[in-house]
Design an enzyme around this catalytic site. Structure first.
Site, PDB file in Angstrom:
ATOM      1  N   CYS A   1       0.843  -1.202   0.000  1.00 49.12           N
ATOM      2  CA  CYS A   1       0.000   0.000   0.000  1.00 49.12           C
ATOM      3  C   CYS A   1       0.879   1.254   0.000  1.00 49.12           C
ATOM      4  O   CYS A   1       1.596   1.496  -0.945  1.00 49.12           O
ATOM      5  CB  CYS A   1      -0.958  -0.057   1.193  1.00 49.12           C
ATOM      6  SG  CYS A   1      -2.359   1.047   1.024  1.00 49.12           S
TER       7      CYS A   1
ATOM      8  N   HIS B   1      -2.974  -6.135   1.211  1.00 48.51           N
ATOM      9  CA  HIS B   1      -2.369  -6.169   2.545  1.00 48.51           C
ATOM     10  C   HIS B   1      -2.203  -7.579   3.084  1.00 48.51           C
ATOM     11  O   HIS B   1      -3.065  -8.085   3.791  1.00 48.51           O
ATOM     12  CB  HIS B   1      -3.254  -5.379   3.518  1.00 48.51           C
ATOM     13  CG  HIS B   1      -3.190  -3.914   3.292  1.00 48.51           C
ATOM     14  ND1 HIS B   1      -2.268  -3.101   3.917  1.00 48.51           N
ATOM     15  CD2 HIS B   1      -3.914  -3.110   2.483  1.00 48.51           C
ATOM     16  CE1 HIS B   1      -2.440  -1.859   3.516  1.00 48.51           C
ATOM     17  NE2 HIS B   1      -3.433  -1.831   2.643  1.00 48.51           N
TER      18      HIS B   1
ATOM     19  N   GLU C   1      -0.335  -8.447   5.512  1.00 50.73           N
ATOM     20  CA  GLU C   1      -0.187  -8.420   6.986  1.00 50.73           C
ATOM     21  C   GLU C   1      -1.539  -8.422   7.705  1.00 50.73           C
ATOM     22  O   GLU C   1      -1.598  -8.683   8.896  1.00 50.73           O
ATOM     23  CB  GLU C   1       0.665  -7.215   7.417  1.00 50.73           C
ATOM     24  CG  GLU C   1      -0.029  -5.861   7.386  1.00 50.73           C
ATOM     25  CD  GLU C   1      -0.162  -5.271   5.991  1.00 50.73           C
ATOM     26  OE1 GLU C   1       0.146  -5.951   5.004  1.00 50.73           O
ATOM     27  OE2 GLU C   1      -0.609  -4.109   5.903  1.00 50.73           O
TER      28      GLU C   1
END
Lengths: 81, 227
Positions: free
Chosen positions: B88, B197, B199
């Site tokens: 991002c 994303h 994570e």
């Protein structure tokens, strides 16, 4: 003391989604006859000294490294009279 | 044997650093906090640049972060082969730093997009994607307003030909990215950037759409342990 203007615009081939949205909004506000809008940025750089060749060379360097992302944007440096 | 050490960078305005550090630990690594103002990589074996709105996204996303003191250390280290992953805002920073080709612009639809996104893994020849299989379909969260990948035609052709497109959106392009590109790598393969994303998708407990993000972290830890 001089003021130098740096205009930053998206390269012509890059889609300007924001400019298009503005262009679409104009007829709704009663403005007709606009075929396209492109949005850019204007920087007004105040110099301590005159806008001589050395200062302008520095400003072009600023534009290259920070003010514009030359991957997607062009810039133009002009000295305000 | 000591755990592999993955640096997680925090800029003012970074949001996802805690999730990134947690994902590193979840995979068995040691997460090392790195601070934007501190030009010290602390001897880490790899670096994760998380998402957020570093420096308020002033001027352009990632434009100011690129000149942070830490980046003065990170940029040459990445050029020399240090594995770096940017997600991002981290991807935007890598592009602004010219560590990755192209740029990320306002979503074509102008709206911020937050959704679970289908993604196809196109390239596994990176230290961050080796635990995937080529062509694997995964789901990761996306959440961004400026994720439309653009590059000039010559650059686009070169990254397509060179296998540098690592991830592509499937089931609908959320932002108008050229060629549905969700993530790319540099020529050497050590630097990877993507808008989605990983994570946020490592644990079922958090309501993530998948745990597909885990493979990013297991990939890098395997790579670091085996070298």
């Amino acid at each position: 003391m001089a003021r130098v203007i740096v205009d930053v615009m998206l390269k012509p081939e890059i889609l300007d989604a924001q400019g298009q949205a503005i262009a679409r909004a104009l007829p709704r506000l009663g403005f007709s006859g606009v075929s396209a809008v492109r949005q850019g940025k204007r920087f007004e750089v105040e110099l301590d000294g005159p806008a001589d060749e050395a200062a302008l060379s520095d400003i072009r360097k600023m534009a290259e490294t920070l003010l514009a992302n030359t991957v997607i944007e062009d810039y133009r440096v002009t000295v305000e009279e | 044997m000591s755990a592999a050490r993955v640096g997680v960078v925090t800029f003012p305005g970074t949001l996802d650093d805690q999730d990134a550090a947690r994902a590193v630990r979840h995979a068995g690594g040691e997460a090392v906090p790195l601070w934007h103002a501190d030009p010290d990589l602390k001897g880490v074996d790899a670096v994760f640049l998380p998402g957020g709105f570093s420096y308020g996204d002033y001027l352009r996303c990632g434009a100011i972060s690129r000149f942070a003191p830490l980046m003065e250390e990170l940029i040459p280290a990445a050029r020399a082969g240090l594995p770096v992953l940017g997600t991002c805002n981290g991807f935007q920073i890598l592009c602004e730093a010219h560590l990755l080709p192209g740029a990320l612009m306002r979503n074509a639809g102008l709206h911020y997009v937050c959704r679970d996104q289908g993604i196809r893994v196109e390239n596994t020849a990176t230290p961050w994607t080796s635990d995937f299989t080529e062509g694997q379909e995964i789901v990761l969260p996306v959440k961004h307003g400026e994720g439309r990948y653009v590059a000039d035609p010559a650059t686009l052709a070169a990254i397509e030909a060179g296998g540098q497109v690592v991830f592509r959106y499937t089931g609908g392009n959320p932002n108008g990215s050229l060629n549905d590109i969700a993530g790319i790598r540099n020529e050497a393969g050590n630097i990877v950037g993507l808008m989605p994303h990983p994570e946020h998708a490592v644990e079922d407990l958090t309501g993530a759409p998948s745990t597909d993000g885990r493979a990013f972290f297991t990939s890098i830890l395997k790579k670091l342990v085996n070298t």
